[in-house]
Design an enzyme around this catalytic site. Structure first.
Site, PDB file in Angstrom:
ATOM      1  N   HIS A 164      26.844 -28.670  12.088  1.00 58.17           N
ATOM      2  CA  HIS A 164      27.571 -29.701  11.321  1.00 58.17           C
ATOM      3  C   HIS A 164      28.270 -30.721  12.061  1.00 58.17           C
ATOM      4  O   HIS A 164      27.694 -32.068  11.890  1.00 58.17           O
ATOM      5  CB  HIS A 164      28.303 -28.919  10.323  1.00 58.17           C
ATOM      6  N   HIS A 200      17.276 -37.045   8.302  1.00 63.91           N
ATOM      7  CA  HIS A 200      18.442 -36.740   7.533  1.00 63.91           C
ATOM      8  C   HIS A 200      18.038 -35.764   6.294  1.00 63.91           C
ATOM      9  O   HIS A 200      16.620 -36.085   5.814  1.00 63.91           O
ATOM     10  CB  HIS A 200      19.249 -37.823   6.769  1.00 63.91           C
ATOM     11  N   ASP A 209      25.057 -40.343  13.377  1.00 58.21           N
ATOM     12  CA  ASP A 209      25.389 -39.726  14.665  1.00 58.21           C
ATOM     13  C   ASP A 209      24.695 -40.417  15.466  1.00 58.21           C
ATOM     14  O   ASP A 209      25.068 -39.997  16.718  1.00 58.21           O
ATOM     15  CB  ASP A 209      25.152 -38.043  14.558  1.00 58.21           C
TER      16      ASP A 209
END
EC number: 2.3.3.16
Length: 483
Positions: free
Chosen positions: A320, A366, A421
């Site tokens: 995560h 994603h 990210d």
């Protein structure tokens, strides 16, 4: 009747009076200025109560009535089904949670109360000399669904600053942590310890009307948000610097104070980066581990401190909260191998070597999104303005141009585009925050905004304890056999 809680025990009468004067001054002086600085604000502005808690008191009965009517008319409607694969696959895609603050669209990305990130960047108030939205303004939006005025946001900044002082025993608790204890473990430990002063826990123990739950939940959530800044700052300064933590400045915004306790407030660009970072990482629907954990633990009427500590423990998991570190390590390794050669041929060769070895390209793809993550785009635009010639950003930029085509040709991903990210680590490194093990703490400070906003509404709406039904594999087999 509104409940006004007493000031925290640590706050002196002089400091409390000073803070109240500051908040009052901000409210009275900034109303006209907010409209001059933000001409895009429309009728969606929050123009009624100037206090967030007062505005909530107005909105809650309306929302309660709306949901009561909706459930009466559609309570038995079916909105989806669950497959056995979903049960074994982490419940991905199962429609089962209420989360008011944000909804993730596969093509547009996250919407905060209906607003896209570009819309939030245009509509939400920024600092007088900045361009990025103030996280306080996003929190107001998440809680109310309304665009706040600059004066409302500045009053919220003053309120958080006034609540920020840590109890002495929490400071000592952090200081006594061994330097080998991960910063996220220290963060969770300190947030758990704040339970000592929980207004909600104390009121529940005394006995309170369930209709008042949200009022005490609100007080705890505001204290929680305010105190994450000095907690994170103390952890960072203890682990990586000289242990000296700058004091919270009462006349500054949340992001400035965060940058200041870390030791970076002398760089206005870094302060702006923190405003952007805290805003875009604050909320991402309710099904991710940190959000769902906070909601789940809160459903047992655990205080916001215990709920957020659990949320942070989920965020600390490598699946995560460590993605941006994995991306950064990938970029550093790649840079060492290819040097300054950013040609398409060289980059494609490196990527195909990576993919053919059975590995993935970190920062791309994603679970829900099928387009470029708008949170990535926001960071890219920041980099193009402030660090266009940075070698690591130039590598990130070239990957943005080349990776989607390679992944599409590879044919094993549903989304070949970059996610949030893929960019944040390079920005933090550029401004000197190089300690990768601390990056998830930044994420946690931001995510507190989203979790806290929903916890308030969970109690306001009287949502029950979460209790889904579970089955063993043998029970599932019998269910299938009887069909």
């Amino acid at each position: 009747m509104m409940i006004i809680l007493n000031a925290p025990r640590f706050m002196t009468n002089t400091r409390l009076a000073s803070t109240r004067r500051l908040a009052s001054s901000l409210l009275s002086q900034a109303s006209l200025r907010s409209r001059q600085l933000n001409p895009l604000f429309t009728s969606s502005y929050s123009t009624r109560s100037s206090s967030l808690k007062d505005r909530l008191a107005e909105l809650i009965p309306e929302k309660q009535a709306e949901i009561k009517k909706f459930r009466a008319e559609h309570g038995q409607d079916v909105i989806g089904e669950v497959t056995i694969n979903q049960m074994y696959g982490g419940a991905r895609g199962v429609r089962s949670l209420i989360w008011e603050g944000s909804v993730l669209d596969p093509n547009e990305g996250i919407r905060f109360r209906g607003y896209t990130i570009p819309e939030c960047q245009k509509l939400l108030p920024s600092s007088p000399n900045g361009k990025q939205p103030l996280p306080e303004s996003l929190f107001w939006l998440l809680v109310t669904g309304e665009i706040p005025t600059l004066s409302q946001v500045q009053a919220l900044s003053a309120d958080w600053a006034a609540r920020s002082q840590l109890p002495k025993f929490v400071e000592e608790l952090i200081d006594r942590c061994p330097p080998t204890l991960h910063p996220m473990a220290q963060f969770s430990l300190a947030v758990t310890a704040l339970e000592h002063d929980s207004a909600f826990a104390k009121a529940y123990e005394r006995g309170m009307n369930k209709h008042d739950y949200w009022k005490y939940e609100y007080e705890d959530c505001m204290d929680l948000i305010a105190k994450t800044v000095p907690i994170a700052g103390r952890i960072y300064r203890n682990l990586y610097r000289d242990g000296v933590v700058a004091p919270i400045q009462m006349d500054k915004d949340h992001s400035y104070n965060f940058a200041n306790v870390l030791g970076f407030a002398n760089n206005e660009e870094f302060v702006e980066l923190m405003r952007l970072y805290l805003t875009i990482h604050a909320d991402h629907e309710g099904g991710n581990v940190s959000a769902h954990t906070g909601h789940l633990v809160g459903s047992a009427l655990s205080s916001p401190f215990l709920s957020m500590a659990a949320s942070l423990n989920g965020l600390a998991g490598p699946l995560h909260g460590l993605a941006n570190q994995e991306v950064l390590n990938f970029l550093i390794t790649m840079k060492k191998e290819i040097g300054d050669d950013l040609s398409e041929e060289t980059i494609k060769s490196y990527l195909w070597k990576l993919l053919n070895s059975g590995r993935v390209v970190p920062g791309y793809g994603h679970a829900v999104l099928r387009k470029t993550d708008p949170r990535y785009t926001a960071q890219r635009e920041f980099a193009l303005e402030h660090l266009p010639k940075d070698p690591m950003f130039q590598l990130v930029s070239r990957l943005y141009e080349i990776v989607p085509g390679v992944l599409t040709e590879h044919g094993k991903t549903k989304n070949p585009y970059p996610n949030v990210d893929s960019h944040s680590g390079v920005l933090l490194q550029y401004y000197g925050l190089k300690e990768q093990s601390f990056y998830t703490v930044l994420f946690g400070v931001s995510r507190t905004l989203g979790v806290a906003s929903q916890l308030i509404w969970d109690r306001a709406l009287g949502l029950p304890i979460e209790r889904p039904k579970s089955f063993s594999t043998e029970a599932l087999k019998k269910m299938v056999e009887t069909k």
